[in-house]
Design a protein around this motif. Structure first.
Motif, PDB file in Angstrom:
ATOM      1  N   MET A   1      10.615  -5.000 -11.504  1.00  0.00           N
ATOM      2  CA  MET A   1      11.362  -5.561 -10.415  1.00  0.00           C
ATOM      3  C   MET A   1      12.314  -6.584 -10.986  1.00  0.00           C
ATOM      4  O   MET A   1      11.910  -7.418 -11.779  1.00  0.00           O
ATOM      5  CB  MET A   1      10.331  -6.064  -9.436  1.00  0.00           C
ATOM      6  CG  MET A   1      10.384  -7.415  -8.909  1.00  0.00           C
ATOM      7  SD  MET A   1      10.698  -7.280  -7.172  1.00  0.00           S
ATOM      8  CE  MET A   1      12.301  -7.900  -7.119  1.00  0.00           C
ATOM      9  N   SER A  12      12.870  -3.353  -2.088  1.00  0.00           N
ATOM     10  CA  SER A  12      11.799  -3.079  -3.051  1.00  0.00           C
ATOM     11  C   SER A  12      10.428  -3.245  -2.411  1.00  0.00           C
ATOM     12  O   SER A  12       9.529  -2.439  -2.636  1.00  0.00           O
ATOM     13  CB  SER A  12      11.924  -4.022  -4.249  1.00  0.00           C
ATOM     14  OG  SER A  12      13.130  -3.823  -4.915  1.00  0.00           O
ATOM     15  N   LYS A  13      10.268  -4.290  -1.608  1.00  0.00           N
ATOM     16  CA  LYS A  13       8.984  -4.522  -0.935  1.00  0.00           C
ATOM     17  C   LYS A  13       8.675  -3.394   0.030  1.00  0.00           C
ATOM     18  O   LYS A  13       7.549  -2.902   0.087  1.00  0.00           O
ATOM     19  CB  LYS A  13       8.983  -5.854  -0.202  1.00  0.00           C
ATOM     20  CG  LYS A  13       7.652  -6.139   0.483  1.00  0.00           C
ATOM     21  CD  LYS A  13       7.703  -7.400   1.292  1.00  0.00           C
ATOM     22  CE  LYS A  13       6.402  -7.691   1.984  1.00  0.00           C
ATOM     23  NZ  LYS A  13       5.747  -6.563   2.627  1.00  0.00           N
ATOM     24  N   LEU A  16       7.552  -0.396  -1.946  1.00  0.00           N
ATOM     25  CA  LEU A  16       6.196  -0.597  -2.455  1.00  0.00           C
ATOM     26  C   LEU A  16       5.171  -0.461  -1.332  1.00  0.00           C
ATOM     27  O   LEU A  16       4.145   0.206  -1.492  1.00  0.00           O
ATOM     28  CB  LEU A  16       6.068  -1.964  -3.124  1.00  0.00           C
ATOM     29  CG  LEU A  16       4.692  -2.287  -3.693  1.00  0.00           C
ATOM     30  CD1 LEU A  16       4.312  -1.305  -4.795  1.00  0.00           C
ATOM     31  CD2 LEU A  16       4.649  -3.716  -4.200  1.00  0.00           C
ATOM     32  N   ASP A  17       5.440  -1.077  -0.188  1.00  0.00           N
ATOM     33  CA  ASP A  17       4.528  -0.968   0.956  1.00  0.00           C
ATOM     34  C   ASP A  17       4.335   0.490   1.358  1.00  0.00           C
ATOM     35  O   ASP A  17       3.217   0.912   1.680  1.00  0.00           O
ATOM     36  CB  ASP A  17       5.044  -1.762   2.154  1.00  0.00           C
ATOM     37  CG  ASP A  17       4.905  -3.263   1.972  1.00  0.00           C
ATOM     38  OD1 ASP A  17       4.204  -3.700   1.031  1.00  0.00           O
ATOM     39  OD2 ASP A  17       5.512  -4.003   2.773  1.00  0.00           O
ATOM     40  N   LEU A  20       2.074   2.089  -1.259  1.00  0.00           N
ATOM     41  CA  LEU A  20       0.704   1.586  -1.198  1.00  0.00           C
ATOM     42  C   LEU A  20      -0.024   1.972   0.084  1.00  0.00           C
ATOM     43  O   LEU A  20      -1.247   1.879   0.152  1.00  0.00           O
ATOM     44  CB  LEU A  20       0.703   0.067  -1.356  1.00  0.00           C
ATOM     45  CG  LEU A  20       1.187  -0.449  -2.704  1.00  0.00           C
ATOM     46  CD1 LEU A  20       1.169  -1.965  -2.720  1.00  0.00           C
ATOM     47  CD2 LEU A  20       0.368   0.119  -3.845  1.00  0.00           C
ATOM     48  N   LEU A  30      -2.514  -2.648  -9.282  1.00  0.00           N
ATOM     49  CA  LEU A  30      -1.068  -2.816  -9.266  1.00  0.00           C
ATOM     50  C   LEU A  30      -0.677  -3.977 -10.166  1.00  0.00           C
ATOM     51  O   LEU A  30      -1.287  -5.042 -10.110  1.00  0.00           O
ATOM     52  CB  LEU A  30      -0.590  -3.118  -7.837  1.00  0.00           C
ATOM     53  CG  LEU A  30       0.867  -3.525  -7.669  1.00  0.00           C
ATOM     54  CD1 LEU A  30       1.787  -2.345  -7.960  1.00  0.00           C
ATOM     55  CD2 LEU A  30       1.109  -4.057  -6.267  1.00  0.00           C
ATOM     56  N   LEU A  32       2.826  -6.013 -10.943  1.00  0.00           N
ATOM     57  CA  LEU A  32       4.247  -6.234 -10.695  1.00  0.00           C
ATOM     58  C   LEU A  32       4.833  -6.890 -11.939  1.00  0.00           C
ATOM     59  O   LEU A  32       4.429  -8.000 -12.307  1.00  0.00           O
ATOM     60  CB  LEU A  32       4.461  -7.155  -9.501  1.00  0.00           C
ATOM     61  CG  LEU A  32       4.144  -6.613  -8.119  1.00  0.00           C
ATOM     62  CD1 LEU A  32       4.312  -7.707  -7.076  1.00  0.00           C
ATOM     63  CD2 LEU A  32       5.034  -5.440  -7.790  1.00  0.00           C
ATOM     64  N   PHE A  52       6.444 -10.422  -2.063  1.00  0.00           N
ATOM     65  CA  PHE A  52       5.731  -9.148  -1.991  1.00  0.00           C
ATOM     66  C   PHE A  52       4.370  -9.277  -1.334  1.00  0.00           C
ATOM     67  O   PHE A  52       3.638  -8.302  -1.228  1.00  0.00           O
ATOM     68  CB  PHE A  52       5.611  -8.536  -3.389  1.00  0.00           C
ATOM     69  CG  PHE A  52       6.851  -7.800  -3.795  1.00  0.00           C
ATOM     70  CD1 PHE A  52       6.888  -6.422  -3.760  1.00  0.00           C
ATOM     71  CD2 PHE A  52       7.978  -8.485  -4.177  1.00  0.00           C
ATOM     72  CE1 PHE A  52       8.035  -5.740  -4.112  1.00  0.00           C
ATOM     73  CE2 PHE A  52       9.132  -7.824  -4.529  1.00  0.00           C
ATOM     74  CZ  PHE A  52       9.162  -6.440  -4.496  1.00  0.00           C
TER      75      PHE A  52
END
Length: 92
Positions: A1, A12-13, A16-17, A20, A30, A32, A52
């Protein structure tokens, strides 16, 4: 990131969410890796962890590591070694 590109943190969040939330990845650890720590105005690893929401429900049941790195001209960074150690630790 990329820690120097705050304009893309939410994108990006969200990505990722989305990843996940897959039930097949529920217990996957995970890490980061927060890059470009040497860039003026970049957020540090702790700030990125807050963005995040590493304490959120999507992450609460998994091992999470956050490490800030900067790669110098000679490609050396002690935090990069820490990231490698985190990855290897999760493999055991």
């Amino acid at each position: 990131m990329d820690s120097s590109d705050g304009n893309r943190f939410q994108e990006s969040k969200d990505a990722l969410d989305n990843i996940l939330s897959d039930k097949n990845l529920q217990d996957v650890p995970l890490i980061l890796v927060v890059s470009k720590q040497d860039v003026y105005g970049a957020c540090n690893a702790e700030e990125v962890a807050k963005v995040f929401e590493v304490e959120s429900s999507l992450l609460s049941n998994r091992l999470v590591g956050v490490v800030g790195i900067q790669i110098t001209e000679n490609r050396q960074d002690k935090e990069l070694q820490r990231a490698k150690e985190m990855i290897l630790g999760l493999c055991n």
